[in-house]
Design a protein around this motif. Structure first.
Motif, PDB file in Angstrom:
ATOM      1  N   TYR A 127      -0.621  -1.505  -7.434  1.00 40.04           N
ATOM      2  CA  TYR A 127      -0.582  -2.955  -7.239  1.00 40.04           C
ATOM      3  C   TYR A 127      -1.455  -3.353  -6.048  1.00 40.04           C
ATOM      4  CZ  TYR A 127       1.113  -7.688  -6.553  1.00 40.04           C
ATOM      5  OH  TYR A 127       1.181  -9.053  -6.391  1.00 40.04           O
ATOM      6  N   PHE A 128      -1.410  -2.569  -4.980  1.00 41.90           N
ATOM      7  CA  PHE A 128      -2.233  -2.834  -3.815  1.00 41.90           C
ATOM      8  C   PHE A 128      -3.722  -2.811  -4.187  1.00 41.90           C
ATOM      9  CE2 PHE A 128      -4.594  -1.242  -0.080  1.00 41.90           C
ATOM     10  CZ  PHE A 128      -4.346  -2.284   0.797  1.00 41.90           C
ATOM     11  N   VAL A 129      -4.116  -1.800  -4.948  1.00 43.73           N
ATOM     12  CA  VAL A 129      -5.512  -1.696  -5.376  1.00 43.73           C
ATOM     13  C   VAL A 129      -5.883  -2.888  -6.253  1.00 43.73           C
ATOM     14  CG1 VAL A 129      -7.163  -0.328  -6.723  1.00 43.73           C
ATOM     15  CG2 VAL A 129      -5.571   0.811  -5.159  1.00 43.73           C
TER      16      VAL A 129
ATOM     17  N   GLY B 109      -8.787  -4.895  -4.824  1.00 39.18           N
ATOM     18  CA  GLY B 109      -9.935  -4.480  -5.615  1.00 39.18           C
ATOM     19  C   GLY B 109     -10.337  -3.035  -5.359  1.00 39.18           C
ATOM     20  N   GLU B 110     -10.747  -2.389  -6.417  1.00 37.61           N
ATOM     21  CA  GLU B 110     -11.147  -0.989  -6.320  1.00 37.61           C
ATOM     22  C   GLU B 110     -12.362  -0.798  -5.423  1.00 37.61           C
ATOM     23  OE1 GLU B 110     -11.231   1.357  -9.885  1.00 37.61           O
ATOM     24  OE2 GLU B 110      -9.657   0.120 -10.786  1.00 37.61           O
ATOM     25  N   GLU B 111     -13.256  -1.771  -5.412  1.00 34.54           N
ATOM     26  CA  GLU B 111     -14.451  -1.666  -4.572  1.00 34.54           C
ATOM     27  C   GLU B 111     -14.077  -1.613  -3.092  1.00 34.54           C
ATOM     28  OE1 GLU B 111     -18.339  -1.187  -3.435  1.00 34.54           O
ATOM     29  OE2 GLU B 111     -17.466  -0.973  -5.422  1.00 34.54           O
ATOM     30  N   ALA B 112     -13.099  -2.405  -2.681  1.00 32.40           N
ATOM     31  CA  ALA B 112     -12.657  -2.399  -1.280  1.00 32.40           C
ATOM     32  C   ALA B 112     -12.070  -1.037  -0.911  1.00 32.40           C
ATOM     33  CB  ALA B 112     -11.629  -3.504  -1.048  1.00 32.40           C
ATOM     34  N   VAL B 113     -11.312  -0.449  -1.815  1.00 27.10           N
ATOM     35  CA  VAL B 113     -10.723   0.870  -1.565  1.00 27.10           C
ATOM     36  C   VAL B 113     -11.825   1.919  -1.460  1.00 27.10           C
ATOM     37  CG1 VAL B 113      -9.209   2.662  -2.502  1.00 27.10           C
ATOM     38  CG2 VAL B 113      -8.531   0.266  -2.642  1.00 27.10           C
ATOM     39  N   LEU B 114     -12.809   1.845  -2.344  1.00 30.01           N
ATOM     40  CA  LEU B 114     -13.920   2.790  -2.316  1.00 30.01           C
ATOM     41  C   LEU B 114     -14.727   2.655  -1.029  1.00 30.01           C
ATOM     42  CD1 LEU B 114     -15.189   5.025  -3.974  1.00 30.01           C
ATOM     43  CD2 LEU B 114     -16.567   3.309  -5.131  1.00 30.01           C
ATOM     44  N   LYS B 115     -14.952   1.439  -0.577  1.00 32.54           N
ATOM     45  CA  LYS B 115     -15.657   1.229   0.693  1.00 32.54           C
ATOM     46  C   LYS B 115     -14.873   1.820   1.850  1.00 32.54           C
ATOM     47  CE  LYS B 115     -18.172  -2.980  -0.481  1.00 32.54           C
ATOM     48  NZ  LYS B 115     -18.333  -4.414  -0.213  1.00 32.54           N
ATOM     49  N   ALA B 116     -13.559   1.612   1.851  1.00 34.00           N
ATOM     50  CA  ALA B 116     -12.715   2.150   2.924  1.00 34.00           C
ATOM     51  C   ALA B 116     -12.736   3.676   2.917  1.00 34.00           C
ATOM     52  CB  ALA B 116     -11.286   1.634   2.774  1.00 34.00           C
ATOM     53  N   LYS B 117     -12.662   4.274   1.739  1.00 28.28           N
ATOM     54  CA  LYS B 117     -12.710   5.736   1.637  1.00 28.28           C
ATOM     55  C   LYS B 117     -14.043   6.263   2.150  1.00 28.28           C
ATOM     56  CE  LYS B 117      -9.584   6.337  -2.313  1.00 28.28           C
ATOM     57  NZ  LYS B 117      -9.512   6.761  -3.729  1.00 28.28           N
ATOM     58  N   THR B 118     -15.123   5.565   1.797  1.00 25.60           N
ATOM     59  CA  THR B 118     -16.455   5.960   2.253  1.00 25.60           C
ATOM     60  C   THR B 118     -16.535   5.929   3.773  1.00 25.60           C
ATOM     61  OG1 THR B 118     -17.409   5.060   0.227  1.00 25.60           O
ATOM     62  CG2 THR B 118     -18.918   5.448   2.039  1.00 25.60           C
ATOM     63  N   CYS B 119     -16.025   4.866   4.375  1.00 25.74           N
ATOM     64  CA  CYS B 119     -16.048   4.744   5.833  1.00 25.74           C
ATOM     65  C   CYS B 119     -15.203   5.831   6.495  1.00 25.74           C
ATOM     66  CB  CYS B 119     -15.563   3.362   6.264  1.00 25.74           C
ATOM     67  SG  CYS B 119     -16.750   2.045   5.929  1.00 25.74           S
ATOM     68  N   LEU B 120     -14.034   6.101   5.939  1.00 28.55           N
ATOM     69  CA  LEU B 120     -13.178   7.145   6.505  1.00 28.55           C
ATOM     70  C   LEU B 120     -13.854   8.506   6.450  1.00 28.55           C
ATOM     71  CD1 LEU B 120      -9.658   6.187   5.104  1.00 28.55           C
ATOM     72  CD2 LEU B 120     -10.391   6.139   7.490  1.00 28.55           C
ATOM     73  N   LEU B 121     -14.467   8.813   5.341  1.00 24.52           N
ATOM     74  CA  LEU B 121     -15.162  10.097   5.228  1.00 24.52           C
ATOM     75  C   LEU B 121     -16.314  10.189   6.215  1.00 24.52           C
ATOM     76  CD1 LEU B 121     -15.144  10.464   1.343  1.00 24.52           C
ATOM     77  CD2 LEU B 121     -13.960  11.952   2.979  1.00 24.52           C
ATOM     78  N   ARG B 122     -17.060   9.106   6.358  1.00 24.51           N
ATOM     79  CA  ARG B 122     -18.198   9.099   7.286  1.00 24.51           C
ATOM     80  C   ARG B 122     -17.720   9.219   8.729  1.00 24.51           C
ATOM     81  NH1 ARG B 122     -23.093  10.955   7.573  1.00 24.51           N
ATOM     82  NH2 ARG B 122     -24.454   9.637   8.800  1.00 24.51           N
ATOM     83  N   GLN B 123     -16.613   8.565   9.056  1.00 23.04           N
ATOM     84  CA  GLN B 123     -16.052   8.669  10.413  1.00 23.04           C
ATOM     85  C   GLN B 123     -15.607  10.093  10.718  1.00 23.04           C
ATOM     86  OE1 GLN B 123     -12.974   5.699  10.460  1.00 23.04           O
ATOM     87  NE2 GLN B 123     -14.421   4.017  10.656  1.00 23.04           N
TER      88      GLN B 123
ATOM     89  N   ALA C 118       0.830  -1.210   0.000  1.00 21.11           N
ATOM     90  CA  ALA C 118       0.000   0.000   0.000  1.00 21.11           C
ATOM     91  C   ALA C 118       0.863   1.257   0.000  1.00 21.11           C
ATOM     92  CB  ALA C 118      -0.935  -0.002   1.204  1.00 21.11           C
ATOM     93  N   LEU C 119       1.956   1.223   0.732  1.00 22.49           N
ATOM     94  CA  LEU C 119       2.831   2.393   0.823  1.00 22.49           C
ATOM     95  C   LEU C 119       3.737   2.548  -0.387  1.00 22.49           C
ATOM     96  CD1 LEU C 119       3.866   2.148   4.571  1.00 22.49           C
ATOM     97  CD2 LEU C 119       2.367   3.853   3.537  1.00 22.49           C
ATOM     98  N   MET C 120       4.226   1.457  -0.910  1.00 24.64           N
ATOM     99  CA  MET C 120       5.244   1.518  -1.953  1.00 24.64           C
ATOM    100  C   MET C 120       4.689   1.391  -3.376  1.00 24.64           C
ATOM    101  SD  MET C 120       7.782   2.000  -0.036  1.00 24.64           S
ATOM    102  CE  MET C 120       9.316   1.672  -0.847  1.00 24.64           C
ATOM    103  N   ASN C 121       3.551   0.719  -3.522  1.00 22.93           N
ATOM    104  CA  ASN C 121       3.041   0.462  -4.866  1.00 22.93           C
ATOM    105  C   ASN C 121       1.518   0.454  -4.823  1.00 22.93           C
ATOM    106  OD1 ASN C 121       2.512  -0.382  -7.459  1.00 22.93           O
ATOM    107  ND2 ASN C 121       4.008  -2.043  -7.437  1.00 22.93           N
TER     108      ASN C 121
END
Length: 67
Positions: free
Chosen positions: A18-20, A24-38, A12-15
């Motif tokens: 590749y991490f995405v 999967g892009e859906e997992a990243v989008l879900k995480a971003k959504t949760c972070l914004l809501r928090q 996640a930090l270096m590449n």
């Protein structure tokens, strides 16, 4: 944190692309959504920031708000 967790964190930090690809892009989008809501973002603000509908924002937030 396991060695596998550390390796994923390293990817996640270096590449980020590749991490995405790995998780999967859906997992990243879900995480971003949760972070914004928090951070007290409204569903409308989340939808605008991520380019999704407000309904999609609500659905993604359902799981992160259960915990």
């Amino acid at each position: 944190m396991t060695e596998l967790d550390k390796k994923l964190q390293e990817y996640a930090l270096m590449n980020w692309p590749y991490f995405v690809q790995l998780i999967g892009e859906e997992a990243v989008l879900k995480a971003k959504t949760c972070l914004l809501r928090q951070n007290n973002a409204s569903y409308t603000a989340i939808a605008i920031k991520l380019g999704i509908t407000e309904k999609q924002a609500r659905l993604r937030c359902d799981k992160c708000e259960e915990k």
